[in-house]
Write an enzyme that holds these catalytic residues in place. Sequence first.
Site, PDB file in Angstrom:
ATOM      1  N   HIS A  74      38.153  29.409  37.420  1.00  0.00           N
ATOM      2  CA  HIS A  74      38.981  30.541  37.854  1.00  0.00           C
ATOM      3  C   HIS A  74      40.332  30.674  37.148  1.00  0.00           C
ATOM      4  O   HIS A  74      40.922  31.733  37.144  1.00  0.00           O
ATOM      5  CB  HIS A  74      39.168  30.457  39.372  1.00  0.00           C
ATOM      6  CG  HIS A  74      39.628  31.707  40.053  1.00  0.00           C
ATOM      7  ND1 HIS A  74      39.226  32.971  39.682  1.00  0.00           N
ATOM      8  CD2 HIS A  74      40.450  31.872  41.129  1.00  0.00           C
ATOM      9  CE1 HIS A  74      39.796  33.864  40.509  1.00  0.00           C
ATOM     10  NE2 HIS A  74      40.543  33.220  41.377  1.00  0.00           N
ATOM     11  N   ASN A 107      34.389  35.406  41.253  1.00  0.00           N
ATOM     12  CA  ASN A 107      34.926  36.683  41.735  1.00  0.00           C
ATOM     13  C   ASN A 107      34.544  37.848  40.819  1.00  0.00           C
ATOM     14  O   ASN A 107      34.536  39.002  41.248  1.00  0.00           O
ATOM     15  CB  ASN A 107      36.445  36.606  41.913  1.00  0.00           C
ATOM     16  CG  ASN A 107      37.185  36.295  40.634  1.00  0.00           C
ATOM     17  OD1 ASN A 107      36.820  35.382  39.902  1.00  0.00           O
ATOM     18  ND2 ASN A 107      38.224  37.055  40.343  1.00  0.00           N
ATOM     19  N   ASP A 153      34.454  29.049  33.800  1.00  0.00           N
ATOM     20  CA  ASP A 153      34.325  30.458  33.391  1.00  0.00           C
ATOM     21  C   ASP A 153      33.818  30.605  31.953  1.00  0.00           C
ATOM     22  O   ASP A 153      34.295  29.920  31.043  1.00  0.00           O
ATOM     23  CB  ASP A 153      35.686  31.161  33.479  1.00  0.00           C
ATOM     24  CG  ASP A 153      36.313  31.069  34.867  1.00  0.00           C
ATOM     25  OD1 ASP A 153      36.081  30.062  35.564  1.00  0.00           O
ATOM     26  OD2 ASP A 153      37.056  31.991  35.233  1.00  0.00           O
ATOM     27  N   ARG A 194      47.525  37.099  43.350  1.00  0.00           N
ATOM     28  CA  ARG A 194      46.397  37.913  42.888  1.00  0.00           C
ATOM     29  C   ARG A 194      46.123  39.086  43.829  1.00  0.00           C
ATOM     30  O   ARG A 194      45.352  39.978  43.488  1.00  0.00           O
ATOM     31  CB  ARG A 194      45.116  37.072  42.817  1.00  0.00           C
ATOM     32  CG  ARG A 194      45.095  35.997  41.744  1.00  0.00           C
ATOM     33  CD  ARG A 194      43.742  35.297  41.797  1.00  0.00           C
ATOM     34  NE  ARG A 194      43.670  34.076  41.008  1.00  0.00           N
ATOM     35  CZ  ARG A 194      43.161  33.999  39.776  1.00  0.00           C
ATOM     36  NH1 ARG A 194      42.685  35.079  39.193  1.00  0.00           N
ATOM     37  NH2 ARG A 194      43.100  32.833  39.147  1.00  0.00           N
ATOM     38  N   ASP A 233      31.883  33.509  37.069  1.00  0.00           N
ATOM     39  CA  ASP A 233      32.617  34.280  36.054  1.00  0.00           C
ATOM     40  C   ASP A 233      31.902  34.222  34.706  1.00  0.00           C
ATOM     41  O   ASP A 233      32.439  33.807  33.680  1.00  0.00           O
ATOM     42  CB  ASP A 233      34.093  33.869  35.950  1.00  0.00           C
ATOM     43  CG  ASP A 233      34.940  34.533  37.045  1.00  0.00           C
ATOM     44  OD1 ASP A 233      34.329  35.087  37.991  1.00  0.00           O
ATOM     45  OD2 ASP A 233      36.173  34.506  36.962  1.00  0.00           O
ATOM     46  N   HIS A 288      32.908  34.176  30.832  1.00  0.00           N
ATOM     47  CA  HIS A 288      33.443  35.515  30.542  1.00  0.00           C
ATOM     48  C   HIS A 288      32.886  36.149  29.266  1.00  0.00           C
ATOM     49  O   HIS A 288      33.636  36.582  28.379  1.00  0.00           O
ATOM     50  CB  HIS A 288      34.975  35.473  30.485  1.00  0.00           C
ATOM     51  CG  HIS A 288      35.608  35.401  31.842  1.00  0.00           C
ATOM     52  ND1 HIS A 288      35.416  36.372  32.800  1.00  0.00           N
ATOM     53  CD2 HIS A 288      36.422  34.467  32.415  1.00  0.00           C
ATOM     54  CE1 HIS A 288      36.083  36.048  33.900  1.00  0.00           C
ATOM     55  NE2 HIS A 288      36.693  34.895  33.694  1.00  0.00           N
ATOM     56  N   ASP A 348      32.455  39.969  32.120  1.00  0.00           N
ATOM     57  CA  ASP A 348      33.774  40.610  31.913  1.00  0.00           C
ATOM     58  C   ASP A 348      34.575  39.919  30.804  1.00  0.00           C
ATOM     59  O   ASP A 348      34.407  38.742  30.544  1.00  0.00           O
ATOM     60  CB  ASP A 348      34.613  40.643  33.199  1.00  0.00           C
ATOM     61  CG  ASP A 348      34.075  41.647  34.206  1.00  0.00           C
ATOM     62  OD1 ASP A 348      33.310  42.537  33.802  1.00  0.00           O
ATOM     63  OD2 ASP A 348      34.424  41.521  35.397  1.00  0.00           O
ATOM     64  N   ARG A 349      35.474  40.705  30.228  1.00  0.00           N
ATOM     65  CA  ARG A 349      36.400  40.275  29.167  1.00  0.00           C
ATOM     66  C   ARG A 349      35.715  40.090  27.816  1.00  0.00           C
ATOM     67  O   ARG A 349      36.047  40.748  26.861  1.00  0.00           O
ATOM     68  CB  ARG A 349      37.128  38.960  29.528  1.00  0.00           C
ATOM     69  CG  ARG A 349      37.660  38.895  30.930  1.00  0.00           C
ATOM     70  CD  ARG A 349      38.994  39.558  31.083  1.00  0.00           C
ATOM     71  NE  ARG A 349      39.602  39.218  32.373  1.00  0.00           N
ATOM     72  CZ  ARG A 349      40.638  39.845  32.878  1.00  0.00           C
ATOM     73  NH1 ARG A 349      41.213  40.811  32.204  1.00  0.00           N
ATOM     74  NH2 ARG A 349      41.120  39.497  34.057  1.00  0.00           N
ATOM     75  N   HIS A 356      33.985  28.404  42.707  1.00  0.00           N
ATOM     76  CA  HIS A 356      34.704  29.093  41.644  1.00  0.00           C
ATOM     77  C   HIS A 356      36.217  29.067  41.845  1.00  0.00           C
ATOM     78  O   HIS A 356      36.974  28.724  40.943  1.00  0.00           O
ATOM     79  CB  HIS A 356      34.230  30.545  41.527  1.00  0.00           C
ATOM     80  CG  HIS A 356      34.955  31.286  40.457  1.00  0.00           C
ATOM     81  ND1 HIS A 356      34.717  31.056  39.131  1.00  0.00           N
ATOM     82  CD2 HIS A 356      35.969  32.194  40.506  1.00  0.00           C
ATOM     83  CE1 HIS A 356      35.531  31.798  38.406  1.00  0.00           C
ATOM     84  NE2 HIS A 356      36.301  32.499  39.219  1.00  0.00           N
TER      85      HIS A 356
END
Length: 340
Positions: free
Chosen positions: A280, A156, A66, A253, A124, A68, A127-128, A205
Amino acid sequence: MVIEKEKVIRFVDRILLKLMTRWQPAKSMTLFTANELAELCLRAREMMWNEPICLKIKAPITVVGDIHGQFEDLLAMLDSNGWPITDLEIKEMKDAQKKNQSKKSKSKSMKPQKPPRNYLFLGDYVDRGPYSMEVVILLIALKIKFPDRIYLLRGNHESRAVNSHYGFYRELKQRYSVELYEYFQNMFNCFPFTAIVNDTIMCMHGGISSLLEHFDQFSAFKRPLEIPDVGVLADLTWADPDPVVAEYEPSPRGASYVFGSKALRTFQSRLGLQLIIRGHQVVDDGYEFFDERRLVTIFSAPNYCGQQDNSAAMLNVSEDLVLGFFIFRPESRDLEKKNK
Ligand SMILES: [Mn+2]
């Protein structure tokens, strides 16, 4: 056709050079137009759609977890572990751009070149973090330029249901437009989900799936597609290993499952696999083995969200499948912590 191909190469080179040599946070809104970015997405989409949903690739390969949106960390890690592009190629790209402005420059070859590294990213990208867009455009520009040196799987977060809530939608809306967000989304809907390295290492992932019995099953999936709520593709993007579970249990989750060592061993012997590489989950050292090294988690966003104290890792898989971990721990952040 030749002219068209040349034009595409120049176009992608221009984007790559800006990201690799001129990008900085204060300039991040002056380097690209929405039209260029939309075109880049369309070209990458076509390329990803032409790849199978389950890639077959050969080692040596470096596997990355990831990111991110932590674009600056990604650049620093590629600087240390090696780019999928050589210094000579960068120089040639720069020279070719100058030629376009009718300046002549002679390219004389320099010192011996480090061979480029090949990369597999486990998804991934968005995001974030603050620069999801730059992470994606760097990786897809490299993909268009070097289709056999870089492979991009879907995480995801490369789905509307997730990235409309966790940062990417807001970033694109604020910086460009909702229209451009749709171009990225349509591209993500064509990404592959898994890669098999040398027939024995499976990369994805999230995790394994109780429903996957044979790799031929992938031919049933038609892209473009959203990540489904249940089934093989949901498991590949969402599942996690769990040391206290034997088989499969519903995931906390709220999507897919957690799986234990019994499930993992059954899955591996059924498909003739020796190792699973997945991302992940944040892990302190950037990598973490599970079940006597049958599975390894790789996470490549250091100091995740500025709130966690984790290192990042990239996994270098050699030609004869020996694993080497590149660990990245930004020094300045260690210092900041010490000073507190
Ligand atoms: Mn994830």
